[in-house]
Design a protein around this motif. Structure first.
Motif, PDB file in Angstrom:
ATOM      1  N   GLU A   1     -11.031  52.640 -20.065  1.00 15.52           N
ATOM      2  CA  GLU A   1     -11.552  53.123 -21.344  1.00 15.52           C
ATOM      3  C   GLU A   1     -10.898  52.410 -22.519  1.00 15.52           C
ATOM      4  O   GLU A   1     -11.572  52.031 -23.484  1.00 15.52           O
ATOM      5  N   ALA A   2      -9.595  52.189 -22.450  1.00 19.11           N
ATOM      6  CA  ALA A   2      -8.908  51.486 -23.535  1.00 19.11           C
ATOM      7  C   ALA A   2      -9.425  50.054 -23.681  1.00 19.11           C
ATOM      8  O   ALA A   2      -9.637  49.573 -24.801  1.00 19.11           O
ATOM      9  N   LEU A   3      -9.652  49.378 -22.561  1.00 21.03           N
ATOM     10  CA  LEU A   3     -10.120  47.989 -22.614  1.00 21.03           C
ATOM     11  C   LEU A   3     -11.522  47.884 -23.200  1.00 21.03           C
ATOM     12  O   LEU A   3     -11.806  47.009 -24.021  1.00 21.03           O
ATOM     13  N   VAL A   4     -12.411  48.780 -22.784  1.00 20.04           N
ATOM     14  CA  VAL A   4     -13.791  48.751 -23.294  1.00 20.04           C
ATOM     15  C   VAL A   4     -13.830  49.236 -24.740  1.00 20.04           C
ATOM     16  O   VAL A   4     -14.499  48.634 -25.594  1.00 20.04           O
ATOM     17  N   ASP A   5     -13.113  50.320 -25.027  1.00 18.80           N
ATOM     18  CA  ASP A   5     -13.104  50.886 -26.381  1.00 18.80           C
ATOM     19  C   ASP A   5     -12.584  49.881 -27.407  1.00 18.80           C
ATOM     20  O   ASP A   5     -13.113  49.793 -28.517  1.00 18.80           O
ATOM     21  N   ASN A   6     -11.571  49.108 -27.036  1.00 17.75           N
ATOM     22  CA  ASN A   6     -11.006  48.099 -27.939  1.00 17.75           C
ATOM     23  C   ASN A   6     -11.755  46.772 -27.909  1.00 17.75           C
ATOM     24  O   ASN A   6     -11.343  45.824 -28.568  1.00 17.75           O
ATOM     25  N   ARG A   7     -12.805  46.701 -27.119  1.00 15.24           N
ATOM     26  CA  ARG A   7     -13.666  45.516 -26.993  1.00 15.24           C
ATOM     27  C   ARG A   7     -12.939  44.314 -26.389  1.00 15.24           C
ATOM     28  O   ARG A   7     -13.249  43.173 -26.669  1.00 15.24           O
ATOM     29  N   TYR A   8     -11.969  44.596 -25.503  1.00 15.02           N
ATOM     30  CA  TYR A   8     -11.308  43.540 -24.756  1.00 15.02           C
ATOM     31  C   TYR A   8     -12.073  43.237 -23.472  1.00 15.02           C
ATOM     32  O   TYR A   8     -11.855  42.197 -22.855  1.00 15.02           O
ATOM     33  N   ALA A   9     -12.939  44.154 -23.061  1.00 14.75           N
ATOM     34  CA  ALA A   9     -13.760  43.991 -21.857  1.00 14.75           C
ATOM     35  C   ALA A   9     -15.162  44.513 -22.140  1.00 14.75           C
ATOM     36  O   ALA A   9     -15.324  45.497 -22.871  1.00 14.75           O
ATOM     37  N   ALA A  10     -16.145  43.867 -21.540  1.00 13.66           N
ATOM     38  CA  ALA A  10     -17.527  44.326 -21.673  1.00 13.66           C
ATOM     39  C   ALA A  10     -17.806  45.453 -20.687  1.00 13.66           C
ATOM     40  O   ALA A  10     -18.587  46.362 -20.984  1.00 13.66           O
ATOM     41  N   CYS A  11     -17.182  45.390 -19.517  1.00  9.45           N
ATOM     42  CA  CYS A  11     -17.403  46.384 -18.471  1.00  9.45           C
ATOM     43  C   CYS A  11     -16.201  46.381 -17.537  1.00  9.45           C
ATOM     44  O   CYS A  11     -15.596  45.332 -17.309  1.00  9.45           O
ATOM     45  N   VAL A  12     -15.873  47.565 -17.019  1.00  8.40           N
ATOM     46  CA  VAL A  12     -14.809  47.672 -16.020  1.00  8.40           C
ATOM     47  C   VAL A  12     -15.348  48.492 -14.855  1.00  8.40           C
ATOM     48  O   VAL A  12     -15.815  49.611 -15.042  1.00  8.40           O
ATOM     49  N   LYS A  13     -15.297  47.925 -13.673  1.00 12.59           N
ATOM     50  CA  LYS A  13     -15.723  48.609 -12.459  1.00 12.59           C
ATOM     51  C   LYS A  13     -14.486  49.104 -11.712  1.00 12.59           C
ATOM     52  O   LYS A  13     -13.476  48.410 -11.687  1.00 12.59           O
ATOM     53  N   MET A  14     -14.585  50.297 -11.116  1.00 14.13           N
ATOM     54  CA  MET A  14     -13.462  50.887 -10.387  1.00 14.13           C
ATOM     55  C   MET A  14     -13.868  51.177  -8.953  1.00 14.13           C
ATOM     56  O   MET A  14     -14.978  51.656  -8.722  1.00 14.13           O
ATOM     57  N   MET A  15     -12.963  50.890  -8.028  1.00 12.49           N
ATOM     58  CA  MET A  15     -13.232  51.212  -6.628  1.00 12.49           C
ATOM     59  C   MET A  15     -11.936  51.491  -5.888  1.00 12.49           C
ATOM     60  O   MET A  15     -10.910  50.871  -6.176  1.00 12.49           O
ATOM     61  N   PRO A  16     -11.978  52.451  -4.952  1.00 10.44           N
ATOM     62  CA  PRO A  16     -10.775  52.721  -4.159  1.00 10.44           C
ATOM     63  C   PRO A  16     -10.532  51.593  -3.160  1.00 10.44           C
ATOM     64  O   PRO A  16     -11.474  51.039  -2.592  1.00 10.44           O
ATOM     65  N   VAL A  17      -9.259  51.247  -2.985  1.00 10.05           N
ATOM     66  CA  VAL A  17      -8.871  50.217  -2.014  1.00 10.05           C
ATOM     67  C   VAL A  17      -7.609  50.682  -1.296  1.00 10.05           C
ATOM     68  O   VAL A  17      -6.903  51.569  -1.761  1.00 10.05           O
ATOM     69  N   GLN A  18      -7.337  50.066  -0.170  1.00 13.47           N
ATOM     70  CA  GLN A  18      -6.093  50.278   0.570  1.00 13.47           C
ATOM     71  C   GLN A  18      -5.316  48.976   0.503  1.00 13.47           C
ATOM     72  O   GLN A  18      -5.793  47.943   0.984  1.00 13.47           O
ATOM     73  N   SER A  19      -4.149  48.982  -0.114  1.00 11.08           N
ATOM     74  CA  SER A  19      -3.354  47.766  -0.276  1.00 11.08           C
ATOM     75  C   SER A  19      -2.201  47.743   0.718  1.00 11.08           C
ATOM     76  O   SER A  19      -1.556  48.765   0.959  1.00 11.08           O
ATOM     77  N   THR A  20      -1.952  46.567   1.272  1.00 13.69           N
ATOM     78  CA  THR A  20      -0.812  46.334   2.150  1.00 13.69           C
ATOM     79  C   THR A  20      -0.021  45.182   1.554  1.00 13.69           C
ATOM     80  O   THR A  20      -0.580  44.111   1.302  1.00 13.69           O
ATOM     81  N   PHE A  21       1.269  45.414   1.307  1.00 12.67           N
ATOM     82  CA  PHE A  21       2.080  44.400   0.649  1.00 12.67           C
ATOM     83  C   PHE A  21       3.549  44.620   0.982  1.00 12.67           C
ATOM     84  O   PHE A  21       3.956  45.693   1.415  1.00 12.67           O
ATOM     85  N   ARG A  22       4.332  43.572   0.779  1.00 15.49           N
ATOM     86  CA  ARG A  22       5.771  43.678   0.993  1.00 15.49           C
ATOM     87  C   ARG A  22       6.409  44.043  -0.346  1.00 15.49           C
ATOM     88  O   ARG A  22       6.156  43.408  -1.363  1.00 15.49           O
TER      89      ARG A  22
END
Length: 103
Positions: free
Chosen positions: A21-42
Motif C-alpha cells: 500500500e505504501a509503494l502504490v500510494d506514494n506512486r513508487y509502484a504501479a501494482c504490487v502482487k502478493m503470494m504465499p511462498v515457502q522459503s528455504t535458506f541458510r
C-alpha cells in the motif's frame, strides 16, 4: 525510464500489505502482487524453512531508491532482499501505464 519488476519477501500478509500500500500510494509502484511462498535458506549457521509472502512490484528502475527507503522503514527483517529484474518487453499499453503511474 526502464520497466522493472522487484521481488521482496515479507514475514506475513500484514507486513506485505503495509509495504504494498505504501509503494502504490506514494506512486513508487504501479501494482504490487502478493503470494504465499515457502522459503528455504541458510541463516545464522543453519538451514531455515519459513513461510513468507512474496511481493512482485511492478515499477521502474528509477524508483529503486524510493522503494528501498520505504521497505527499510516498514520491513521487520534485519536483512531483507530486494531484487530487481529488468523487463525487456511487455504487451501493448503496459509500459505506458507504468510510466504514467510511477513518479
Amino acid at each position: 525510464m526502464k520497466q522493472v519488476l522487484y521481488m521482496l519477501t515479507c514475514v506475513d500478509e500484514a507486513e506485505a500489505k503495509k509495504i504494498a500500500e505504501a509503494l502504490v500510494d506514494n506512486r513508487y509502484a504501479a501494482c504490487v502482487k502478493m503470494m504465499p511462498v515457502q522459503s528455504t535458506f541458510r541463516w545464522e549457521g543453519g538451514v531455515q524453512h519459513t513461510p513468507e509472502v512474496l511481493l512482485l512490484i511492478e515499477s521502474t528502475d528509477e524508483a529503486f531508491e524510493s522503494i528501498n527507503a520505504t521497505v527499510k522503514k516498514l520491513h521487520s527483517y534485519d536483512q531483507y532482499v530486494l531484487n530487481q529484474v529488468d523487463i525487456p518487453r511487455s504487451n501493448d499499453g503496459v509500459y505506458e501505464w507504468i510510466k504514467e503511474d510511477v513518479r
